[in-house]
Enzyme design. Structure first.
Site, mmCIF file in Angstrom:
data_model
loop_
_atom_site.group_PDB
_atom_site.id
_atom_site.type_symbol
_atom_site.label_atom_id
_atom_site.label_comp_id
_atom_site.label_asym_id
_atom_site.label_seq_id
_atom_site.Cartn_x
_atom_site.Cartn_y
_atom_site.Cartn_z
ATOM 1 N N LYS A 197 0.822 -1.221 0.000
ATOM 2 C CA LYS A 197 0.000 0.000 0.000
ATOM 3 C C LYS A 197 0.853 1.267 0.000
ATOM 4 O O LYS A 197 0.540 2.227 -0.696
ATOM 5 C CB LYS A 197 -0.898 -0.039 1.239
ATOM 6 C CG LYS A 197 -2.101 0.825 1.194
ATOM 7 C CD LYS A 197 -3.030 0.456 2.341
ATOM 8 C CE LYS A 197 -2.250 0.276 3.627
ATOM 9 N NZ LYS A 197 -2.799 0.974 4.781
ATOM 10 N N ARG A 243 -11.278 3.545 9.700
ATOM 11 C CA ARG A 243 -11.051 2.204 10.230
ATOM 12 C C ARG A 243 -12.279 1.666 10.946
ATOM 13 O O ARG A 243 -12.259 0.524 11.414
ATOM 14 C CB ARG A 243 -9.897 2.255 11.219
ATOM 15 C CG ARG A 243 -8.559 1.786 10.646
ATOM 16 C CD ARG A 243 -7.614 1.754 11.815
ATOM 17 N NE ARG A 243 -6.372 1.090 11.612
ATOM 18 C CZ ARG A 243 -5.306 1.603 11.011
ATOM 19 N NH1 ARG A 243 -5.376 2.775 10.426
ATOM 20 N NH2 ARG A 243 -4.187 0.953 10.974
ATOM 21 N N ARG A 267 10.683 -10.190 5.285
ATOM 22 C CA ARG A 267 11.263 -8.933 5.775
ATOM 23 C C ARG A 267 12.126 -9.162 6.996
ATOM 24 O O ARG A 267 13.034 -8.384 7.274
ATOM 25 C CB ARG A 267 10.150 -7.945 6.175
ATOM 26 C CG ARG A 267 9.417 -7.350 5.020
ATOM 27 C CD ARG A 267 8.668 -6.094 5.409
ATOM 28 N NE ARG A 267 7.831 -6.269 6.599
ATOM 29 C CZ ARG A 267 6.658 -5.657 6.761
ATOM 30 N NH1 ARG A 267 6.181 -4.885 5.820
ATOM 31 N NH2 ARG A 267 5.961 -5.816 7.866
ATOM 32 N N ARG A 323 11.816 -8.774 10.218
ATOM 33 C CA ARG A 323 11.990 -7.807 11.309
ATOM 34 C C ARG A 323 11.863 -8.509 12.645
ATOM 35 O O ARG A 323 11.172 -9.522 12.764
ATOM 36 C CB ARG A 323 10.941 -6.700 11.200
ATOM 37 C CG ARG A 323 11.224 -5.757 10.054
ATOM 38 C CD ARG A 323 10.531 -4.421 10.214
ATOM 39 N NE ARG A 323 9.168 -4.526 10.697
ATOM 40 C CZ ARG A 323 8.183 -3.757 10.216
ATOM 41 N NH1 ARG A 323 8.398 -2.908 9.246
ATOM 42 N NH2 ARG A 323 6.983 -3.859 10.744
ATOM 43 N N ARG A 381 -1.617 -9.864 13.786
ATOM 44 C CA ARG A 381 -1.848 -8.560 13.155
ATOM 45 C C ARG A 381 -2.778 -8.688 11.957
ATOM 46 O O ARG A 381 -3.653 -7.858 11.740
ATOM 47 C CB ARG A 381 -0.516 -7.939 12.712
ATOM 48 C CG ARG A 381 0.271 -7.423 13.887
ATOM 49 C CD ARG A 381 1.118 -6.192 13.651
ATOM 50 N NE ARG A 381 1.999 -6.167 12.510
ATOM 51 C CZ ARG A 381 3.265 -6.640 12.501
ATOM 52 N NH1 ARG A 381 3.763 -7.246 13.558
ATOM 53 N NH2 ARG A 381 4.004 -6.496 11.445
HETATM 54 P P1 ADP Z 1 -0.825 -0.374 10.932
HETATM 55 O O1 ADP Z 1 -0.888 -0.908 9.560
HETATM 56 O O2 ADP Z 1 0.274 -0.974 11.738
HETATM 57 O O3 ADP Z 1 -2.122 -0.349 11.650
HETATM 58 P P2 ADP Z 1 -0.895 2.586 10.660
HETATM 59 O O4 ADP Z 1 0.307 3.399 10.402
HETATM 60 O O5 ADP Z 1 -2.016 2.705 9.712
HETATM 61 O O6 ADP Z 1 -0.303 1.116 10.738
HETATM 62 O O7 ADP Z 1 -1.446 2.906 12.112
HETATM 63 C C1 ADP Z 1 -0.664 2.767 13.262
HETATM 64 C C2 ADP Z 1 -1.544 2.850 14.499
HETATM 65 O O8 ADP Z 1 -2.136 4.148 14.605
HETATM 66 C C3 ADP Z 1 -2.742 1.902 14.501
HETATM 67 O O9 ADP Z 1 -2.395 0.620 14.948
HETATM 68 C C4 ADP Z 1 -3.720 2.606 15.432
HETATM 69 O O10 ADP Z 1 -3.368 2.413 16.778
HETATM 70 C C5 ADP Z 1 -3.477 4.063 15.082
HETATM 71 N N1 ADP Z 1 -4.394 4.535 14.014
HETATM 72 C C6 ADP Z 1 -4.059 4.961 12.759
HETATM 73 N N2 ADP Z 1 -5.139 5.314 12.045
HETATM 74 C C7 ADP Z 1 -6.199 5.118 12.872
HETATM 75 C C8 ADP Z 1 -7.612 5.281 12.727
HETATM 76 N N3 ADP Z 1 -8.163 5.703 11.577
HETATM 77 N N4 ADP Z 1 -8.405 4.968 13.788
HETATM 78 C C9 ADP Z 1 -7.878 4.534 14.937
HETATM 79 N N5 ADP Z 1 -6.583 4.345 15.141
HETATM 80 C C10 ADP Z 1 -5.730 4.630 14.133
#
Ligand code: ADP
Length: 195
Positions: free
Chosen positions: A17, A93, A130, A132, A143
């Protein structure tokens, strides 16, 4: 400049993405809005929002809609985003966030909600490759399961509104970009908007 394009993109971790968002930015001149990046920036700046969100992020939870909806709405209403359009990544989300997005857009249409689809077994392989430190098999599986559980209702919400566009995320980066661009261009021309 043409009319602003407004996109949302969904995809499992490891679906590519991030890379494809950059390609969409190049192609459509849109602003990439990643709520995860925004929260990490708040965290780095040690703001109250960053501290509150940071605790939740560390615990693997979702930041509350009461916080996230205004944060996203503000960004979408900013002058640069209004004129250039956007590709939203990581938002909405929850279905409440999706409602909030529609409310923020008012009469402005969302052009496409892309589901960049890479099967579970393939993203699992990619994430393991990856290598990690935090990518243990269980952590990866957890996840991905959480993504499924959280995201499916939001995908269904957009599907019911006829906005969901599935794009096959398997293949080279260029192949996937080509598919994305054709899918978006179709939605731009569908109702007479300039492509
Ligand atoms: P990931 O793919 O690990 O979820 P992101 O960078 O999209 O990565 O988000 C990291 C964290 O930020 C999420 O796990 C959540 O805790 C918070 N977060 C990001 N966007 C949102 C959202 N739209 N609503 C709620 N929490 C969010």
């Amino acid at each position: 400049m043409g009319k602003p394009t407004r996109l949302v993109i969904f995809g499992r971790q490891g679906a590519g993405k991030g890379t494809q968002c950059l390609r969409l930015v190049e192609r459509y001149g849109v602003v990439h809005i990643s709520t995860g990046d925004m929260l990490r920036a708040e965290r780095a700046a040690d703001t109250k929002l960053g501290r509150d969100a940071g605790r939740i992020m560390d615990a693997g939870g979702l930041v509350g809609d009461d916080i996230m909806i205004p944060v996203a709405k503000n960004r979408i209403a900013a002058a640069d985003v209004v004129s250039a359009g956007f590709v939203l990544d990581g938002f909405p989300r929850t279905t409440d966030q999706a409602e909030g997005l529609f409310a923020a857009l008012g009469d402005e249409r969302l052009h496409a909600v892309i589901n960049l689809d890479v099967p579970l077994d393939e993203v699992t392989t990619r994430m393991k490759a990856r290598g990690r430190g935090d990518d243990t098999d269980e952590a990866i599986a957890q996840r991905l399961a959480l993504y499924e559980k959280e995201t499916q209702p939001v995908l269904d919400w957009f599907e019911e509104r006829g906005l969901l566009v599935p794009v096959d995320g398997l293949g080279t980066e260029e192949e996937v970009t080509d598919r994305l661009i054709s899918a978006v261009d179709r939605t731009l021309t569908a109702d007479g908007d300039d492509a």
